[in-house]
Design an enzyme around this catalytic site. Structure first.
Site, PDB file in Angstrom:
ATOM      1  N   VAL A 179       8.259  -0.501 -10.976  1.00 39.92           N
ATOM      2  CA  VAL A 179       7.534  -0.700 -12.234  1.00 39.92           C
ATOM      3  C   VAL A 179       6.429   0.352 -12.308  1.00 39.92           C
ATOM      4  O   VAL A 179       5.700   0.564 -11.333  1.00 39.92           O
ATOM      5  CB  VAL A 179       6.937  -2.124 -12.316  1.00 39.92           C
ATOM      6  CG1 VAL A 179       6.157  -2.305 -13.609  1.00 39.92           C
ATOM      7  CG2 VAL A 179       8.045  -3.163 -12.201  1.00 39.92           C
ATOM      8  N   HIS A 207       4.656  -6.596  -8.520  1.00 39.65           N
ATOM      9  CA  HIS A 207       4.849  -7.871  -7.820  1.00 39.65           C
ATOM     10  C   HIS A 207       5.472  -8.904  -8.765  1.00 39.65           C
ATOM     11  O   HIS A 207       6.394  -9.627  -8.393  1.00 39.65           O
ATOM     12  CB  HIS A 207       3.510  -8.427  -7.336  1.00 39.65           C
ATOM     13  CG  HIS A 207       2.757  -7.545  -6.386  1.00 39.65           C
ATOM     14  ND1 HIS A 207       1.588  -6.914  -6.723  1.00 39.65           N
ATOM     15  CD2 HIS A 207       3.015  -7.201  -5.098  1.00 39.65           C
ATOM     16  CE1 HIS A 207       1.142  -6.234  -5.680  1.00 39.65           C
ATOM     17  NE2 HIS A 207       1.986  -6.372  -4.686  1.00 39.65           N
ATOM     18  N   GLN A 221       0.138  -4.528  10.182  1.00 40.51           N
ATOM     19  CA  GLN A 221       0.795  -3.359   9.595  1.00 40.51           C
ATOM     20  C   GLN A 221      -0.202  -2.295   9.167  1.00 40.51           C
ATOM     21  O   GLN A 221       0.178  -1.303   8.555  1.00 40.51           O
ATOM     22  CB  GLN A 221       1.722  -3.781   8.453  1.00 40.51           C
ATOM     23  CG  GLN A 221       1.043  -4.300   7.198  1.00 40.51           C
ATOM     24  CD  GLN A 221       2.065  -4.786   6.192  1.00 40.51           C
ATOM     25  OE1 GLN A 221       2.631  -5.853   6.322  1.00 40.51           O
ATOM     26  NE2 GLN A 221       2.311  -4.000   5.149  1.00 40.51           N
ATOM     27  N   MET A 267       1.130  -8.902  -0.389  1.00 35.75           N
ATOM     28  CA  MET A 267      -0.218  -8.885   0.196  1.00 35.75           C
ATOM     29  C   MET A 267      -1.252  -9.134  -0.901  1.00 35.75           C
ATOM     30  O   MET A 267      -2.447  -8.855  -0.710  1.00 35.75           O
ATOM     31  CB  MET A 267      -0.484  -7.550   0.890  1.00 35.75           C
ATOM     32  CG  MET A 267       0.506  -7.292   2.038  1.00 35.75           C
ATOM     33  SD  MET A 267      -0.083  -6.101   3.239  1.00 35.75           S
ATOM     34  CE  MET A 267      -0.288  -4.659   2.220  1.00 35.75           C
ATOM     35  N   GLY A 268      -0.809  -9.647  -2.051  1.00 39.86           N
ATOM     36  CA  GLY A 268      -1.753  -9.989  -3.114  1.00 39.86           C
ATOM     37  C   GLY A 268      -2.234  -8.780  -3.892  1.00 39.86           C
ATOM     38  O   GLY A 268      -1.597  -7.732  -3.871  1.00 39.86           O
ATOM     39  N   HIS A 302       0.062  -7.008  -9.334  1.00 45.90           N
ATOM     40  CA  HIS A 302       0.248  -6.216 -10.552  1.00 45.90           C
ATOM     41  C   HIS A 302       1.659  -6.469 -11.052  1.00 45.90           C
ATOM     42  O   HIS A 302       2.411  -7.251 -10.432  1.00 45.90           O
ATOM     43  CB  HIS A 302      -0.024  -4.734 -10.270  1.00 45.90           C
ATOM     44  CG  HIS A 302       0.743  -4.189  -9.096  1.00 45.90           C
ATOM     45  ND1 HIS A 302       2.117  -4.149  -9.051  1.00 45.90           N
ATOM     46  CD2 HIS A 302       0.324  -3.670  -7.903  1.00 45.90           C
ATOM     47  CE1 HIS A 302       2.518  -3.620  -7.908  1.00 45.90           C
ATOM     48  NE2 HIS A 302       1.443  -3.333  -7.185  1.00 45.90           N
ATOM     49  N   LEU A 340       3.118   1.529 -10.119  1.00 51.45           N
ATOM     50  CA  LEU A 340       2.051   0.555  -9.875  1.00 51.45           C
ATOM     51  C   LEU A 340       1.887   0.349  -8.372  1.00 51.45           C
ATOM     52  O   LEU A 340       2.857   0.280  -7.631  1.00 51.45           O
ATOM     53  CB  LEU A 340       2.383  -0.784 -10.533  1.00 51.45           C
ATOM     54  CG  LEU A 340       2.474  -0.806 -12.056  1.00 51.45           C
ATOM     55  CD1 LEU A 340       2.569  -2.238 -12.553  1.00 51.45           C
ATOM     56  CD2 LEU A 340       1.291  -0.123 -12.687  1.00 51.45           C
ATOM     57  N   GLN A 363      10.495   0.676   3.666  1.00 56.04           N
ATOM     58  CA  GLN A 363      10.297  -0.719   4.056  1.00 56.04           C
ATOM     59  C   GLN A 363      11.580  -1.515   3.805  1.00 56.04           C
ATOM     60  O   GLN A 363      12.007  -2.324   4.644  1.00 56.04           O
ATOM     61  CB  GLN A 363       9.128  -1.307   3.254  1.00 56.04           C
ATOM     62  CG  GLN A 363       8.985  -2.809   3.336  1.00 56.04           C
ATOM     63  CD  GLN A 363       7.655  -3.273   2.762  1.00 56.04           C
ATOM     64  OE1 GLN A 363       6.626  -3.191   3.431  1.00 56.04           O
ATOM     65  NE2 GLN A 363       7.647  -3.764   1.535  1.00 56.04           N
ATOM     66  N   LYS A 416       9.958   0.575  -4.678  1.00 57.64           N
ATOM     67  CA  LYS A 416       8.746   1.390  -4.509  1.00 57.64           C
ATOM     68  C   LYS A 416       8.537   1.738  -3.033  1.00 57.64           C
ATOM     69  O   LYS A 416       8.164   2.853  -2.694  1.00 57.64           O
ATOM     70  CB  LYS A 416       7.560   0.602  -5.071  1.00 57.64           C
ATOM     71  CG  LYS A 416       6.197   1.050  -4.621  1.00 57.64           C
ATOM     72  CD  LYS A 416       5.732   2.193  -5.459  1.00 57.64           C
ATOM     73  CE  LYS A 416       4.467   2.846  -4.944  1.00 57.64           C
ATOM     74  NZ  LYS A 416       3.679   2.106  -4.005  1.00 57.64           N
TER      75      LYS A 416
END
Ligand code: PAJ
Length: 284
Positions: free
Chosen positions: A167, A28, A52, A21-22, A25, A175, A144, A140
Protein backbone atom coordinates in the site's frame (compact mmCIF):
# COMPACT_ATOMS: atom_id res chain seq x y z
CA UNK A 1 -5.04 -15.70 23.63
CA UNK A 2 -4.38 -19.44 23.81
CA UNK A 3 -7.78 -20.03 25.39
CA UNK A 4 -9.50 -17.99 22.64
CA UNK A 5 -7.54 -19.91 19.99
CA UNK A 6 -8.51 -23.25 21.52
CA UNK A 7 -12.17 -22.27 21.54
CA UNK A 8 -12.09 -21.00 17.94
CA UNK A 9 -10.62 -24.31 16.83
CA UNK A 10 -13.22 -26.27 18.80
CA UNK A 11 -15.92 -24.24 17.00
CA UNK A 12 -14.32 -24.98 13.61
CA UNK A 13 -13.58 -21.36 12.83
CA UNK A 14 -11.18 -20.43 10.06
CA UNK A 15 -8.66 -18.33 11.98
CA UNK A 16 -6.60 -15.50 10.46
CA UNK A 17 -3.69 -13.79 12.22
CA UNK A 18 -2.24 -10.38 11.38
CA UNK A 19 1.07 -9.85 13.21
CA UNK A 20 2.11 -6.20 13.65
CA UNK A 21 4.33 -3.94 15.73
CA UNK A 22 1.58 -1.30 15.86
CA UNK A 23 1.76 2.36 14.79
CA UNK A 24 -0.87 1.31 12.31
CA UNK A 25 -1.29 2.66 8.81
CA UNK A 26 -3.27 1.60 5.74
CA UNK A 27 -0.68 -1.10 4.95
CA UNK A 28 -1.46 -2.91 8.22
CA UNK A 29 -5.19 -2.29 7.84
CA UNK A 30 -5.19 -3.77 4.33
CA UNK A 31 -3.96 -7.05 5.87
CA UNK A 32 -6.80 -6.99 8.40
CA UNK A 33 -9.39 -6.31 5.69
CA UNK A 34 -8.09 -9.21 3.62
CA UNK A 35 -8.16 -11.50 6.66
CA UNK A 36 -11.74 -10.43 7.43
CA UNK A 37 -12.76 -11.44 3.91
CA UNK A 38 -11.24 -14.90 4.19
CA UNK A 39 -11.58 -15.93 7.85
CA UNK A 40 -14.39 -16.27 10.37
CA UNK A 41 -12.10 -15.26 13.28
CA UNK A 42 -9.42 -12.61 12.88
CA UNK A 43 -6.74 -12.01 15.49
CA UNK A 44 -4.17 -9.23 15.39
CA UNK A 45 -1.01 -9.06 17.41
CA UNK A 46 0.73 -5.88 18.49
CA UNK A 47 4.20 -6.43 19.87
CA UNK A 48 7.28 -4.28 19.33
CA UNK A 49 9.64 -7.24 19.32
CA UNK A 50 12.92 -6.31 21.03
CA UNK A 51 14.72 -9.33 19.54
CA UNK A 52 14.46 -8.08 15.96
CA UNK A 53 16.13 -4.73 16.69
CA UNK A 54 19.91 -4.36 16.75
CA UNK A 55 21.64 -2.58 19.67
CA UNK A 56 21.96 0.68 17.69
CA UNK A 57 18.51 0.55 16.10
CA UNK A 58 15.27 2.36 16.86
CA UNK A 59 13.64 0.01 19.42
CA UNK A 60 13.42 2.73 22.09
CA UNK A 61 11.99 5.38 19.79
CA UNK A 62 9.80 3.08 17.65
CA UNK A 63 6.35 4.77 17.57
CA UNK A 64 3.95 3.33 20.16
CA UNK A 65 0.30 4.33 19.69
CA UNK A 66 -1.54 1.54 21.50
CA UNK A 67 -4.85 3.27 22.18
CA UNK A 68 -5.49 4.39 18.62
CA UNK A 69 -4.16 1.07 17.22
CA UNK A 70 -6.56 -0.91 19.43
CA UNK A 71 -9.46 1.32 18.36
CA UNK A 72 -8.61 0.85 14.66
CA UNK A 73 -8.39 -2.94 15.00
CA UNK A 74 -11.74 -2.97 16.83
CA UNK A 75 -13.36 -0.81 14.16
CA UNK A 76 -12.32 -3.26 11.44
CA UNK A 77 -13.84 -6.13 13.40
CA UNK A 78 -10.73 -7.82 14.78
CA UNK A 79 -12.02 -10.48 17.18
CA UNK A 80 -9.07 -10.39 19.58
CA UNK A 81 -5.98 -8.23 19.91
CA UNK A 82 -2.94 -9.95 21.38
CA UNK A 83 -0.63 -7.31 22.85
CA UNK A 84 1.72 -9.09 25.24
CA UNK A 85 4.41 -7.59 27.45
CA UNK A 86 8.03 -8.33 26.51
CA UNK A 87 8.45 -10.39 29.71
CA UNK A 88 5.56 -12.64 28.73
CA UNK A 89 7.05 -13.40 25.32
CA UNK A 90 10.63 -13.60 26.61
CA UNK A 91 10.58 -14.71 30.25
CA UNK A 92 13.84 -14.91 32.19
CA UNK A 93 16.11 -17.64 30.83
CA UNK A 94 14.58 -17.52 27.34
CA UNK A 95 17.08 -19.28 25.10
CA UNK A 96 15.36 -20.91 22.08
CA UNK A 97 15.59 -19.29 18.66
CA UNK A 98 14.65 -20.00 15.05
CA UNK A 99 17.45 -19.48 12.52
CA UNK A 100 16.48 -19.58 8.87
CA UNK A 101 19.96 -19.93 7.40
CA UNK A 102 20.84 -18.49 4.02
CA UNK A 103 17.90 -16.18 3.30
CA UNK A 104 18.42 -14.46 6.67
CA UNK A 105 22.07 -13.65 6.04
CA UNK A 106 21.73 -11.51 2.92
CA UNK A 107 20.55 -7.96 2.22
CA UNK A 108 18.43 -6.87 5.22
CA UNK A 109 20.08 -9.61 7.26
CA UNK A 110 23.54 -8.31 6.39
CA UNK A 111 22.61 -4.73 7.30
CA UNK A 112 20.78 -5.93 10.41
CA UNK A 113 22.51 -9.00 11.93
CA UNK A 114 20.12 -11.05 14.06
CA UNK A 115 17.06 -9.26 12.67
CA UNK A 116 15.48 -12.26 10.95
CA UNK A 117 16.32 -14.57 13.84
CA UNK A 118 14.24 -12.23 16.00
CA UNK A 119 11.44 -12.10 13.42
CA UNK A 120 11.29 -15.88 12.85
CA UNK A 121 11.38 -16.60 16.58
CA UNK A 122 8.56 -14.24 17.47
CA UNK A 123 6.43 -15.24 14.47
CA UNK A 124 6.74 -18.94 15.36
CA UNK A 125 5.66 -18.08 18.92
CA UNK A 126 2.70 -16.06 17.62
CA UNK A 127 1.67 -19.00 15.41
CA UNK A 128 1.89 -21.39 18.36
CA UNK A 129 -0.15 -19.10 20.59
CA UNK A 130 -2.87 -18.05 18.11
CA UNK A 131 -2.98 -21.29 16.04
CA UNK A 132 -4.02 -19.51 12.81
CA UNK A 133 -5.03 -21.26 9.59
CA UNK A 134 -3.89 -18.20 7.64
CA UNK A 135 -1.34 -15.52 8.53
CA UNK A 136 -1.20 -12.24 6.62
CA UNK A 137 2.01 -10.44 5.69
CA UNK A 138 2.83 -7.50 3.42
CA UNK A 139 5.01 -7.83 0.32
CA UNK A 140 6.54 -4.53 1.49
CA UNK A 141 8.86 -6.69 3.60
CA UNK A 142 9.59 -9.24 0.88
CA UNK A 143 12.60 -10.82 2.55
CA UNK A 144 10.65 -11.23 5.78
CA UNK A 145 7.97 -13.08 3.78
CA UNK A 146 10.61 -15.36 2.24
CA UNK A 147 12.10 -16.12 5.68
CA UNK A 148 8.69 -16.94 7.15
CA UNK A 149 7.63 -19.06 4.17
CA UNK A 150 10.85 -21.04 4.43
CA UNK A 151 10.34 -21.52 8.18
CA UNK A 152 6.77 -22.73 7.59
CA UNK A 153 7.95 -25.20 4.99
CA UNK A 154 11.02 -26.44 6.88
CA UNK A 155 9.24 -26.86 10.22
CA UNK A 156 5.95 -28.25 8.78
CA UNK A 157 3.88 -25.50 10.38
CA UNK A 158 0.12 -25.78 9.88
CA UNK A 159 -0.41 -22.26 8.61
CA UNK A 160 -0.79 -20.79 5.17
CA UNK A 161 1.04 -17.52 4.50
CA UNK A 162 -0.97 -14.93 2.58
CA UNK A 163 1.13 -12.22 0.93
CA UNK A 164 -0.63 -8.88 0.39
CA UNK A 165 0.29 -6.05 -2.03
CA UNK A 166 2.21 -2.92 -1.02
CA UNK A 167 0.00 0.00 0.00
CA UNK A 168 1.43 3.36 -1.08
CA UNK A 169 0.91 7.08 -0.55
CA UNK A 170 -0.53 9.03 -3.48
CA UNK A 171 3.02 9.95 -4.58
CA UNK A 172 4.18 6.33 -4.53
CA UNK A 173 6.01 6.19 -1.19
CA UNK A 174 5.34 2.79 0.41
CA UNK A 175 3.56 3.24 3.74
CA UNK A 176 5.81 2.48 6.72
CA UNK A 177 5.68 3.28 10.41
CA UNK A 178 9.19 4.68 9.95
CA UNK A 179 8.01 7.34 7.46
CA UNK A 180 7.08 9.31 10.58
CA UNK A 181 10.81 9.89 11.19
CA UNK A 182 11.23 11.85 7.91
CA UNK A 183 11.46 15.64 7.95
CA UNK A 184 9.59 17.46 5.15
CA UNK A 185 12.58 17.56 2.76
CA UNK A 186 13.37 13.91 3.36
CA UNK A 187 9.71 13.01 2.90
CA UNK A 188 9.72 14.73 -0.51
CA UNK A 189 12.95 12.98 -1.50
CA UNK A 190 11.71 9.58 -0.26
CA UNK A 191 9.71 9.01 -3.44
CA UNK A 192 13.08 8.23 -5.05
CA UNK A 193 12.66 4.55 -4.09
CA UNK A 194 9.37 4.33 -5.97
CA UNK A 195 10.73 6.32 -8.92
CA UNK A 196 13.76 4.02 -9.13
CA UNK A 197 11.47 0.97 -9.24
CA UNK A 198 9.39 2.61 -11.97
CA UNK A 199 12.58 3.13 -13.97
CA UNK A 200 13.49 -0.53 -13.42
CA UNK A 201 10.03 -1.53 -14.64
CA UNK A 202 10.47 0.59 -17.78
CA UNK A 203 13.86 -1.03 -18.34
CA UNK A 204 12.30 -4.50 -18.09
CA UNK A 205 9.40 -3.48 -20.34
CA UNK A 206 11.99 -2.39 -22.92
CA UNK A 207 13.41 -5.91 -22.89
CA UNK A 208 16.27 -5.74 -20.38
CA UNK A 209 16.74 -8.96 -18.41
CA UNK A 210 20.30 -8.43 -17.20
CA UNK A 211 20.38 -7.76 -13.45
CA UNK A 212 23.40 -5.43 -13.63
CA UNK A 213 21.68 -3.24 -16.19
CA UNK A 214 18.58 -3.02 -14.02
CA UNK A 215 20.71 -2.19 -10.96
CA UNK A 216 22.62 0.48 -12.89
CA UNK A 217 19.37 2.10 -13.97
CA UNK A 218 18.34 2.31 -10.32
CA UNK A 219 21.72 3.76 -9.31
CA UNK A 220 21.41 6.45 -11.98
CA UNK A 221 17.99 7.47 -10.67
CA UNK A 222 19.39 7.66 -7.12
CA UNK A 223 22.27 9.85 -8.29
CA UNK A 224 19.70 12.55 -9.08
CA UNK A 225 18.63 12.79 -5.42
CA UNK A 226 21.35 14.14 -3.10
CA UNK A 227 19.24 13.63 0.04
CA UNK A 228 19.05 9.86 -0.53
CA UNK A 229 21.89 7.36 -0.06
CA UNK A 230 21.32 4.02 -1.78
CA UNK A 231 22.17 1.10 0.50
CA UNK A 232 21.52 -1.66 -2.03
CA UNK A 233 19.74 -2.31 -5.33
CA UNK A 234 19.50 -6.04 -5.98
CA UNK A 235 17.72 -8.52 -8.20
CA UNK A 236 17.06 -11.83 -6.40
CA UNK A 237 15.02 -14.98 -6.94
CA UNK A 238 11.68 -14.67 -5.15
CA UNK A 239 11.89 -18.00 -3.30
CA UNK A 240 15.43 -18.15 -1.92
CA UNK A 241 16.63 -14.54 -2.28
CA UNK A 242 19.76 -15.66 -4.13
CA UNK A 243 21.02 -12.97 -6.52
CA UNK A 244 20.20 -13.69 -10.17
CA UNK A 245 22.30 -12.58 -13.16
CA UNK A 246 19.22 -12.48 -15.40
CA UNK A 247 15.52 -12.26 -14.68
CA UNK A 248 14.38 -15.68 -15.85
CA UNK A 249 12.18 -16.79 -12.95
CA UNK A 250 10.00 -14.99 -10.41
CA UNK A 251 12.25 -12.32 -8.90
CA UNK A 252 12.30 -9.27 -6.72
CA UNK A 253 13.97 -5.99 -7.54
CA UNK A 254 14.82 -4.65 -4.09
CA UNK A 255 15.97 -1.23 -2.93
CA UNK A 256 17.05 0.01 0.49
CA UNK A 257 18.11 3.59 1.04
CA UNK A 258 18.91 6.08 3.76
CA UNK A 259 17.05 9.39 3.91
CA UNK A 260 19.00 11.18 6.64
CA UNK A 261 18.94 8.79 9.60
CA UNK A 262 15.94 6.84 8.32
CA UNK A 263 16.36 3.63 6.34
CA UNK A 264 13.56 2.80 3.90
CA UNK A 265 12.79 -0.31 1.83
CA UNK A 266 10.83 -0.90 -1.32
CA UNK A 267 10.55 -3.60 -3.95
CA UNK A 268 9.00 -4.76 -7.18
CA UNK A 269 7.88 -8.34 -7.82
CA UNK A 270 8.60 -9.57 -11.34
CA UNK A 271 6.54 -12.56 -12.43
CA UNK A 272 6.94 -14.74 -15.50
CA UNK A 273 3.44 -15.60 -16.78
CA UNK A 274 3.14 -19.27 -17.80
CA UNK A 275 1.15 -18.47 -20.93
CA UNK A 276 3.45 -15.78 -22.25
CA UNK A 277 6.85 -16.09 -20.53
CA UNK A 278 8.49 -13.32 -22.54
CA UNK A 279 6.08 -10.63 -21.26
CA UNK A 280 7.20 -10.19 -17.64
CA UNK A 281 4.64 -8.74 -15.24
CA UNK A 282 5.98 -6.20 -12.74
CA UNK A 283 4.12 -5.43 -9.49
CA UNK A 284 5.34 -2.30 -7.72
P1 PAJ B 1 5.28 -4.22 11.04
O1 PAJ B 1 6.43 -3.46 10.51
O2 PAJ B 1 4.36 -3.55 12.02
O3 PAJ B 1 4.44 -4.75 9.82
C1 PAJ B 1 3.34 -5.60 10.04
C2 PAJ B 1 2.88 -6.11 8.69
O4 PAJ B 1 2.43 -5.03 7.88
C3 PAJ B 1 4.03 -6.81 7.91
O5 PAJ B 1 3.54 -8.00 7.31
C4 PAJ B 1 4.38 -5.77 6.87
O6 PAJ B 1 4.95 -6.32 5.68
C5 PAJ B 1 3.02 -5.15 6.60
N1 PAJ B 1 3.17 -3.84 5.96
C6 PAJ B 1 3.94 -2.81 6.37
N2 PAJ B 1 3.87 -1.78 5.50
C7 PAJ B 1 3.06 -2.18 4.49
C8 PAJ B 1 2.59 -1.59 3.28
N3 PAJ B 1 2.94 -0.35 2.93
N4 PAJ B 1 1.76 -2.29 2.50
C9 PAJ B 1 1.39 -3.56 2.84
N5 PAJ B 1 1.79 -4.18 3.98
C10 PAJ B 1 2.61 -3.50 4.79
O7 PAJ B 1 6.72 -6.63 10.01
C11 PAJ B 1 6.60 -6.51 11.22
O8 PAJ B 1 5.81 -5.55 11.81
C12 PAJ B 1 7.28 -7.44 12.21
O9 PAJ B 1 8.50 -7.86 11.67
C13 PAJ B 1 6.41 -8.66 12.60
C14 PAJ B 1 6.09 -9.54 11.39
C15 PAJ B 1 5.12 -8.20 13.29
C16 PAJ B 1 7.20 -9.54 13.62
O10 PAJ B 1 7.56 -8.80 14.73
Amino acid sequence: MKEAARQARAENHLVGLVPTMGALHEGHLSLVRRAKQECSRVYASLFVNPKQFGPNEDFAKYPRTFESDAAQFAELGVDALFAPAADDIYPGGFSSYVNVDGISDRLEGRSRPGHFRGVATVVLKLFEIAQPDFAYFGRKDAQQVAVIQRMVRDLNLNVQIVVCPIVREADGLALSSRNAYLNPEERRAATILYRALQAARAEIAAGTRDALEIQNRIRTVFNSEPLARLDYAEVVAADDFEPVARVSRASYVLVAAHLGKTRLLDNMLVEIPEKNPTELVCHI
